[in-house]
Design a protein around this motif. Structure first.
Motif, PDB file in Angstrom:
ATOM      1  N   ASP A 144       0.780  -1.178  -0.012  1.00 37.04           N
ATOM      2  CA  ASP A 144       0.032  -0.035  -0.080  1.00 37.04           C
ATOM      3  C   ASP A 144       0.757   1.306   0.020  1.00 37.04           C
ATOM      4  OD1 ASP A 144      -2.443  -1.511  -0.080  1.00 37.04           O
ATOM      5  OD2 ASP A 144      -2.365  -1.664   2.193  1.00 37.04           O
ATOM      6  N   ILE A 145       1.942   0.926   0.752  1.00 31.96           N
ATOM      7  CA  ILE A 145       2.757   2.382   0.798  1.00 31.96           C
ATOM      8  C   ILE A 145       3.237   2.615  -0.591  1.00 31.96           C
ATOM      9  CG2 ILE A 145       4.911   3.260   1.898  1.00 31.96           C
ATOM     10  CD1 ILE A 145       4.122   1.726   4.240  1.00 31.96           C
ATOM     11  N   LYS A 146       4.077   1.401  -1.076  1.00 32.66           N
ATOM     12  CA  LYS A 146       4.525   1.710  -2.563  1.00 32.66           C
ATOM     13  C   LYS A 146       3.564   2.230  -3.606  1.00 32.66           C
ATOM     14  CE  LYS A 146       7.931  -2.213  -1.812  1.00 32.66           C
ATOM     15  NZ  LYS A 146       8.364  -3.547  -2.094  1.00 32.66           N
ATOM     16  N   ASN A 147       2.312   1.644  -3.416  1.00 33.56           N
ATOM     17  CA  ASN A 147       1.291   2.047  -4.368  1.00 33.56           C
ATOM     18  C   ASN A 147       1.009   3.638  -4.190  1.00 33.56           C
ATOM     19  OD1 ASN A 147       1.090  -0.402  -5.720  1.00 33.56           O
ATOM     20  ND2 ASN A 147      -0.533  -0.872  -4.385  1.00 33.56           N
ATOM     21  N   SER A 148       1.139   3.999  -2.861  1.00 34.38           N
ATOM     22  CA  SER A 148       0.772   5.444  -2.815  1.00 34.38           C
ATOM     23  C   SER A 148       1.849   6.306  -3.144  1.00 34.38           C
ATOM     24  CB  SER A 148       0.711   5.725  -1.272  1.00 34.38           C
ATOM     25  OG  SER A 148       1.940   5.642  -0.553  1.00 34.38           O
ATOM     26  N   LEU A 149       3.076   5.838  -3.429  1.00 31.85           N
ATOM     27  CA  LEU A 149       4.083   6.671  -4.080  1.00 31.85           C
ATOM     28  C   LEU A 149       4.003   6.469  -5.521  1.00 31.85           C
ATOM     29  CD1 LEU A 149       7.368   5.808  -1.853  1.00 31.85           C
ATOM     30  CD2 LEU A 149       5.783   7.738  -1.756  1.00 31.85           C
ATOM     31  N   GLU A 150       3.154   5.693  -6.225  1.00 34.32           N
ATOM     32  CA  GLU A 150       2.840   5.726  -7.472  1.00 34.32           C
ATOM     33  C   GLU A 150       1.475   6.444  -7.799  1.00 34.32           C
ATOM     34  OE1 GLU A 150       4.426   4.440 -10.042  1.00 34.32           O
ATOM     35  OE2 GLU A 150       6.257   3.883  -8.637  1.00 34.32           O
ATOM     36  N   ASN A 151       0.640   6.226  -7.068  1.00 33.85           N
ATOM     37  CA  ASN A 151      -0.520   6.785  -7.251  1.00 33.85           C
ATOM     38  C   ASN A 151      -1.414   7.803  -6.487  1.00 33.85           C
ATOM     39  OD1 ASN A 151      -0.714   5.159  -9.622  1.00 33.85           O
ATOM     40  ND2 ASN A 151      -1.433   3.472  -8.505  1.00 33.85           N
ATOM     41  N   GLY A 152      -0.668   7.974  -5.412  1.00 35.68           N
ATOM     42  CA  GLY A 152      -1.173   8.868  -4.138  1.00 35.68           C
ATOM     43  C   GLY A 152      -1.456  10.287  -4.760  1.00 35.68           C
ATOM     44  N   ASN A 153      -2.460  10.964  -3.918  1.00 38.35           N
ATOM     45  CA  ASN A 153      -2.601  12.537  -4.128  1.00 38.35           C
ATOM     46  C   ASN A 153      -1.981  13.329  -3.149  1.00 38.35           C
ATOM     47  OD1 ASN A 153      -4.109  12.084  -6.548  1.00 38.35           O
ATOM     48  ND2 ASN A 153      -5.543  11.541  -5.254  1.00 38.35           N
ATOM     49  N   VAL A 154      -1.178  14.243  -3.257  1.00 37.83           N
ATOM     50  CA  VAL A 154      -0.463  15.130  -2.289  1.00 37.83           C
ATOM     51  C   VAL A 154      -1.546  16.229  -1.974  1.00 37.83           C
ATOM     52  CG1 VAL A 154       1.449  16.402  -1.618  1.00 37.83           C
ATOM     53  CG2 VAL A 154       1.865  14.420  -3.196  1.00 37.83           C
ATOM     54  N   ILE A 171       6.654  18.571   6.016  1.00 34.02           N
ATOM     55  CA  ILE A 171       5.790  17.562   6.180  1.00 34.02           C
ATOM     56  C   ILE A 171       5.010  17.577   4.862  1.00 34.02           C
ATOM     57  CG2 ILE A 171       3.761  16.602   7.479  1.00 34.02           C
ATOM     58  CD1 ILE A 171       5.165  17.837   9.800  1.00 34.02           C
ATOM     59  N   TYR A 172       4.784  16.450   4.300  1.00 32.05           N
ATOM     60  CA  TYR A 172       3.856  16.248   3.140  1.00 32.05           C
ATOM     61  C   TYR A 172       2.774  15.269   3.426  1.00 32.05           C
ATOM     62  CZ  TYR A 172       6.799  18.947   0.018  1.00 32.05           C
ATOM     63  OH  TYR A 172       7.560  19.929  -0.319  1.00 32.05           O
ATOM     64  N   VAL A 173       1.512  15.400   3.180  1.00 31.11           N
ATOM     65  CA  VAL A 173       0.242  14.499   3.363  1.00 31.11           C
ATOM     66  C   VAL A 173      -0.116  13.919   2.077  1.00 31.11           C
ATOM     67  CG1 VAL A 173      -1.833  14.669   4.339  1.00 31.11           C
ATOM     68  CG2 VAL A 173      -0.302  15.931   5.307  1.00 31.11           C
ATOM     69  N   ILE A 174      -0.087  12.749   2.242  1.00 25.66           N
ATOM     70  CA  ILE A 174      -0.624  11.847   0.857  1.00 25.66           C
ATOM     71  C   ILE A 174      -1.683  11.007   1.171  1.00 25.66           C
ATOM     72  CG2 ILE A 174       0.057  10.092  -0.800  1.00 25.66           C
ATOM     73  CD1 ILE A 174       2.936  10.721  -0.311  1.00 25.66           C
ATOM     74  N   GLU A 175      -2.636  11.324   0.374  1.00 23.53           N
ATOM     75  CA  GLU A 175      -4.064  10.632   0.595  1.00 23.53           C
ATOM     76  C   GLU A 175      -4.069   9.530  -0.537  1.00 23.53           C
ATOM     77  OE1 GLU A 175      -6.779  13.872   0.050  1.00 23.53           O
ATOM     78  OE2 GLU A 175      -6.613  14.598   2.195  1.00 23.53           O
ATOM     79  N   THR A 176      -4.534   8.234  -0.034  1.00 17.71           N
ATOM     80  CA  THR A 176      -4.741   7.162  -1.035  1.00 17.71           C
ATOM     81  C   THR A 176      -5.534   6.150  -0.543  1.00 17.71           C
ATOM     82  OG1 THR A 176      -3.266   5.907  -2.327  1.00 17.71           O
ATOM     83  CG2 THR A 176      -2.714   5.851   0.331  1.00 17.71           C
ATOM     84  N   ILE A 177      -5.785   5.084  -1.200  1.00 16.70           N
ATOM     85  CA  ILE A 177      -6.570   4.048  -0.814  1.00 16.70           C
ATOM     86  C   ILE A 177      -5.757   2.799  -0.924  1.00 16.70           C
ATOM     87  CG2 ILE A 177      -8.618   2.826  -1.596  1.00 16.70           C
ATOM     88  CD1 ILE A 177      -9.665   5.356  -2.829  1.00 16.70           C
ATOM     89  N   THR A 178      -6.103   1.879   0.168  1.00 18.74           N
ATOM     90  CA  THR A 178      -5.319   0.654   0.263  1.00 18.74           C
ATOM     91  C   THR A 178      -5.899  -0.232  -0.713  1.00 18.74           C
ATOM     92  OG1 THR A 178      -6.837  -0.166   1.922  1.00 18.74           O
ATOM     93  CG2 THR A 178      -4.818   1.033   2.890  1.00 18.74           C
TER      94      THR A 178
END
Length: 125
Positions: free
Chosen positions: A68-78, A93-100
């Motif tokens: 999930d963490i790896k996918n967030s670095l590919e498809n996450g929204n900052v 600090i950066y906030v990344i929103e994503t879906i597991t």
């Protein structure tokens, strides 16, 4: 030559040139990463991500995985409205929103230093 013929030749040449350049650069492994979201995520991927004790405790709870963490670095929204704020210990600090993978929305807080990136915390939304 009429104006509409000139415009047609111009558009044809421009399109042909675009595809030629795209074909050449595609072989070299170049990617289009000029948007802010893409640049921030690419910066985290190139530096590598160090996981803090708080984040490791959340990973050990098994509701979020390393995949999930790896996918967030590919498809996450900052979320830039909550990001780019100074951290008291240094960095920003950066906030990344994503879906597991289980379709649960999560938020990753990452501290970005000049030489490294640290996954500070993982929160459920």
């Amino acid at each position: 030559m009429k104006l509409k013929h000139r415009i047609a030749y111009y558009i044809f040449g421009l399109t042909l040139g675009f595809f030629l350049v795209a074909f050449i650069f595609n072989k070299r492994g170049q990617d289009f990463c000029y948007l802010p979201n893409c640049r921030v995520l690419k910066d985290f991927k190139t530096k590598g991500l160090t996981i803090s004790k708080e984040a490791q405790a959340k990973i050990n709870e098994k509701w979020v995985t390393m995949e999930d963490i790896k996918n967030s670095l590919e498809n996450g929204n900052v979320d830039f409205s909550k990001s780019n704020k100074l951290n008291p210990g240094g960095g920003k600090i950066y906030v990344i929103e994503t879906i597991t993978a289980k379709n649960e929305p999560v938020i990753f807080e990452i501290i970005n230093h000049t030489d490294r990136a640290i996954l500070k915390d993982i929160k459920k939304q």
